[in-house]
Design an enzyme around this catalytic site. Structure first.
Site, short mmCIF file in Angstrom:
data_model
loop_
_atom_site.label_atom_id
_atom_site.label_comp_id
_atom_site.label_asym_id
_atom_site.label_seq_id
_atom_site.Cartn_x
_atom_site.Cartn_y
_atom_site.Cartn_z
N GLY A 184 0.82 -1.21 0.00
CA GLY A 184 0.00 0.00 0.00
C GLY A 184 0.86 1.26 0.00
O GLY A 184 0.74 2.11 -0.88
N GLU B 213 6.55 4.25 4.92
CA GLU B 213 6.74 5.38 5.83
C GLU B 213 8.13 6.00 5.83
O GLU B 213 8.52 6.61 6.83
CB GLU B 213 6.41 4.91 7.25
N GLU C 80 0.83 5.89 7.66
CA GLU C 80 2.24 6.18 7.33
C GLU C 80 2.73 7.38 8.12
O GLU C 80 3.87 7.40 8.59
CB GLU C 80 2.41 6.43 5.82
N GLU D 223 4.20 -2.11 13.66
CA GLU D 223 2.99 -2.27 12.83
C GLU D 223 1.72 -2.43 13.66
O GLU D 223 0.71 -1.79 13.37
CB GLU D 223 3.16 -3.42 11.83
N1 0A1 Z 1 5.77 -0.56 6.41
C1 0A1 Z 1 4.75 -0.35 5.45
C2 0A1 Z 1 4.39 -1.50 4.60
C3 0A1 Z 1 5.40 -2.07 3.71
C4 0A1 Z 1 6.05 -3.21 4.07
C5 0A1 Z 1 6.91 -3.86 3.22
C6 0A1 Z 1 7.10 -3.30 2.01
O1 0A1 Z 1 7.92 -3.94 1.14
C7 0A1 Z 1 8.34 -5.19 1.47
C8 0A1 Z 1 6.47 -2.14 1.62
C9 0A1 Z 1 5.61 -1.52 2.49
C10 0A1 Z 1 3.47 -0.03 6.17
O2 0A1 Z 1 3.19 -0.62 7.21
O3 0A1 Z 1 2.73 0.78 5.69
ZN ZN Z 2 2.83 0.18 8.84
#
Ligand code: 0A1
Ligand code: ZN
Length: 850
Positions: free
Chosen positions: A254, A257, A291, A313
């Site tokens: 999606g 951050e 984010e 998260e």
């Molecule tokens: N940290 C972001 C989500 C995210 C996780 C992994 C990604 O690539 C492997 C990309 C985005 C969130 O929690 O919005």
């Molecule tokens: Zn996140």
């Protein structure tokens, strides 16, 4: 690189980094195929480390040269990085590498998307950009110089300087490499500004391709609301001069951050009434908030290692849910979240992919961005807050920010803050982080001499690697209703800690009707024998809106389970109670729309499986169809009045009230279309002034096998809009019946506008196929075969998206022998594909239980 024998990483093997980083300077000379990255990194030995061996991660960058303190060195390059002799003292590492962003279809590291450069470094993408200690417990300030011909050159932090063909950025906040970001392209900014409560003015920008500049206003407003809310509710201010958001078309997830430079899948930024539904507006608001909130929960305080992913998260999902509840309707948000939790997390928890909120091993961390880590992780925080109370929760959070700002932390640090702030012992509570599986709660009741006793028993079924479970702390919010519907016991939280435990309520004049697990106070399933009458009574009277909805949901689920097994029809008690809810104008339309919506077919399959039956997807499909027909027939008069009453006057606004009315109107339309041959839906389609109405009408028609002309007109109208066309692709597959679904999906892949390299388009087709339970599990097995064919094609291009989509197969143990054999054959075919990625290999092996 991918051929390296897959290694399992264990939480228990954690060791501190041998070297820490004091500062990082990066220079990017951008070129689509030959980008040069020059790095200068100041290292110093970590006094906490046990070893002095120096190694850097790196996967793919071609090393041109390397120097230590200005002297050339020749490191030993391995498949996953490099090692080198280094001084036992602080030193400066310099290196130059070459990478090829245009060839990067995996969308991890630096890649190009529609001519713009962009990065994705979480979890371990930075090592595809250059050699570096790519682990979250190594934090450093970054200075970045970008040289390139694009007009806009962005990185993290504050702008330092720029000139024609170059720009320099400095991020003063120490950060791990996974939060690094760079963007370059021909972009336009929708500008805004925000003044923090201490008077600091922050420049805000939403950067998009020139054609999309008219679709940024809603994202900007959402950002400002998020900044304000985090100050008001959590006392957290923003900490840089600028906050940039960029929309990109090719993105695996999606959004991301990255410090000061959030990168978003364009599907969750761009919005206009003509092209976006109300649900999309709400999603954009929530993801922008998510984010942004990471700036404190994730960036200022990050994770020590990737096993701690839920630390950032779970907490950030919990915070964004609080935000949405404050901006919109709290009960409606809660109900929506629980629907989603059951559909995705309970499904995961009850199959071969079940894992704890904090996993203790992984092969590929990208496979653990799951509903369990995110959504169950947020539920665990909600339970903690329920147990300690609001005031103590915010006191603990203040302590968390004070104590751990600038650090890379663990779940132990997080729980310690709550223990210190409240004096509670959370050792048993901690099992929520280590035990997988959804606890089942059974309930017995007794009433004698004015005393009512509730006895609960908890049991968590075995999950992979965890045959036996210990009792968990379960906060059970309970209220009691008297026979006339009055509340005789307002909500109270029972704290269950044992395998079996009783709670009593005294001084009652009559046997009460219990309302158990109000607000869904714990992520568990409740089993209790209760009559249709009692549920209809709760649906009519419960003062807790969640449980009021839940009573109707339970009835609908049980009815569908019965109809799928034995035929028959919904009983009258349920239909009358539902009709009463729909007609009750004192109730929020959004709530009524939720009451009208049926449980998903996959939820019914899970419930049947958990009750010891073998679900038949076709029987469930037909039961759902007959259930819809019976609802429409019974509610005939109500539907018409409701449809007209929900008209929204005036210009389109995406707020909760108007959206709720449109949602109820569309829900009524879907049933009406079963009765009027599509007349009302065609009228709505022709007159639609916004995408919510247009798509609602089209979807109602297609669900009944109608609307060919409207379907064609829609595709013609929107053929140039990739995001609307994603919806169209998904709709074709979502509404195809049984065996038609894989055929339709195959036709979609044959279109010239199907693009395997674009994750949104791939997901539109195959996410819809996997989500169409009757179609995916169609008896011929064609659904399984088609998905396997395309996952095999996608894997060499984009392993991350391939691996995530494999999860469609996770429910195989529920089904009959024939379906099980077909699913396993599909999985084995994937497993045997040449040079399968580590990501997909791990997922398939876990699903098969290897
Ligand atoms: N940290 C972001 C989500 C995210 C996780 C992994 C990604 O690539 C492997 C990309 C985005 C969130 O929690 O919005
Ligand atoms: Zn996140």
């Amino acid at each position: 690189m991918k051929d390296a024998a897959p290694q399992t990483i264990y939480l228990s093997d954690y060791t501190p980094p041998a070297f820490l980083v004091d500062s990082v300077h990066l220079t990017f000379r951008l070129d689509p195929e030959k980008t040069r990255v020059i790095s200068k990194v100041d290292f110093r030995p970590n006094p906490q480390a046990k070893s002095r061996a120096f190694s850097l991660h790196g996967e793919g960058p071609a090393l041109q040269w390397a120097r230590i303190d200005g002297r050339d060195v020749t490191p030993e390059i391995t498949e996953t990085g490099l090692t080198c002799e280094v001084p036992d003292a602080p030193f400066t590492w310099e290196a130059e590498v070459e990478i090829n962003p245009a060839a990067n279809t995996a969308l991890e590291g630096l890649y190009t998307s529609n001519g713009m450069y962009c990065t994705q470094c979480e979890a371990e993408g930075f090592r595809r950009i250059t050699y570096y200690p790519d682990r979250p417990d190594v934090m450093a300030p970054f200075t970045v110089r970008i040289e390139g011909s694009d007009p806009v050159l962005l990185s993290n932090g504050n702008p330092l300087n720029s000139g024609p063909g170059w720009a320099e950025w400095h991020d003063p906040w120490p950060k791990p490499a996974y939060l690094f970001a760079l963007v370059a392209g021909d972009l336009r900014a929708h500008e805004g500004s925000f003044t923090t409560r201490s008077g600091h003015e922050v420049a805000l920008n939403v950067w998009v391709r020139p054609d999309d500049i008219g679709k940024c206003a809603f994202a900007m407003e959402s950002l400002k609301k998020s900044m304000q809310w985090d100050e008001d509710k959590y006392g957290r201010e923003y900490d840089l001069d600028v906050f940039n958001i960029v929309a990109v078309d090719d993105f695996n997830m999606g959004a991301m951050e990255n410090k000061g430079l959030n990168i978003f899948n364009s599907s969750v930024v761009l919005a206009s009434p003509e092209t976006s539904t109300d649900a999309t507006f709400e999603r954009i608001e929530a993801i922008i908030a998510h984010e942004y909130f990471h700036n404190w929960t994730g960036n200022r305080i990050t994770c020590r290692d990737w096993f701690q992913l839920c630390l950032k998260e779970g907490l950030t999902v919990f915070r964004d849910a609080q935000f949405t509840a404050d901006m919109r309707s709290a009960p409606v948000k809660r109900i929506g979240d629980v629907i989603d939790l059951r559909a995705r997390q309970f499904r995961e928890d009850s199959g071969p992919l079940a894992h704890p909120v904090r996993p203790d091993s992984f092969v590929e961390i990208n496979n653990f961005y799951t509903a369990t880590v995110y959504e169950k992780g947020a539920e665990v925080i909600g339970m903690l807050k329920t147990l300690v109370g609001d005031e103590a929760y915010f006191r603990a959070l203040d302590l968390y920010f004070d104590r751990h700002d600038g650090q890379a932390c663990t779940i132990e640090d997080w729980l310690k803050v709550f223990e210190d702030a409240t004096g509670r012992d959370l050792s048993q509570f901690k099992r929520w982080y280590s035990q997988a599986g959804t606890p089942r709660l059974s309930v017995e009741e007794e009433f004698a001499d004015g005393t009512y006793t509730l006895t609960f028993e908890q049991h968590t079924p075995p999950t992979p690697g965890q045959p036996d479970k210990a009792p968990q702390v379960i906060p059970i919010a309970v209220g009691l209703l008297g026979p006339n519907g009055d509340e005789v016991q307002p909500t109270t939280v029972l704290e269950m800690t044992q395998a079996r435990q009783s709670f009593t309520f005294d001084g009652l004049g009559a046997r009460p009707v219990p309302s158990i697990l109000r607000g869904f106070s714990a992520p568990v399933t409740v089993t209790r024998d209760s009559s249709t009458n009692e549920r209809a009574f709760l649906l009519a009277h419960d003062t807790d809106p969640f449980n009021r909805w839940e009573a109707g949901r339970d009835l609908a689920r049980e009815t569908l389970m019965r109809m799928a097994q034995h035929g028959g029809a919904p009983d009258r008690g349920y239909l009358d109670a539902l009709a009463a809810v729909l007609r009750d104008d004192t109730l929020d339309p959004a709530f009524r729309a939720l009451a009208l919506r049926q449980p998903g077919q996959d939820d019914i399959a899970r419930a049947l499986h958990e009750a010891g039956h073998t679900p038949d997807p076709e029987a469930i499909f037909h039961a759902a169809d007959r259930f819809g027909a019976a609802l429409a027939e019974h509610l005939k008069d109500t539907l018409h009045a409701l449809y007209t009453a929900m008209d929204v006057p005036g210009p389109y606004r995406p707020d909760a009230d108007d959206a709720g009315r449109r949602d109820l109107q569309n829900a009524a339309l879907a049933l009406k279309t079963r009765l009027d041959g599509g007349a009302a839906a065609r009228t709505q389609f022709a007159a639609a002034g916004n995408m919510t109405q247009q798509l609602g009408a089209l979807s109602s028609l297609m669900a009944q096998g109608l609307g060919d002309a409207e379907n064609t007109a829609f595709a013609e109208q929107w053929h140039d809009d990739r995001l609307v066309m994603d919806r169209w692709f998904a709709l074709q597959v979502a509404h195809a019946r049984l065996e038609e679904a894989p055929k339709t999906a195959a036709q979609m892949t044959a279109r010239s506008d199907f693009n395997l390299k674009n994750p949104n388009r791939f997901r539109a087709v195959f996410g819809a196929l996997a989500g169409n339970a009757g179609g995916f599990h169609a008896a011929s097995g064609a659904g399984y075969e088609l998905l396997a064919d395309w996952l095999i094609r996608l894997d060499p291009i984009n392993p991350q998206t391939t691996a995530r989509m494999c999860a469609a197969f996770q429910t195989w143990p529920r089904y009959d022998a024939d379906r099980q054999a077909r699913i396993k054959a599909a999985l084995h075919r994937i497993q045997n594909a040449p040079s399968l990625s580590r990501d997909t290999a791990e997922m398939v092996a876990r699903i098969l239980g290897d």
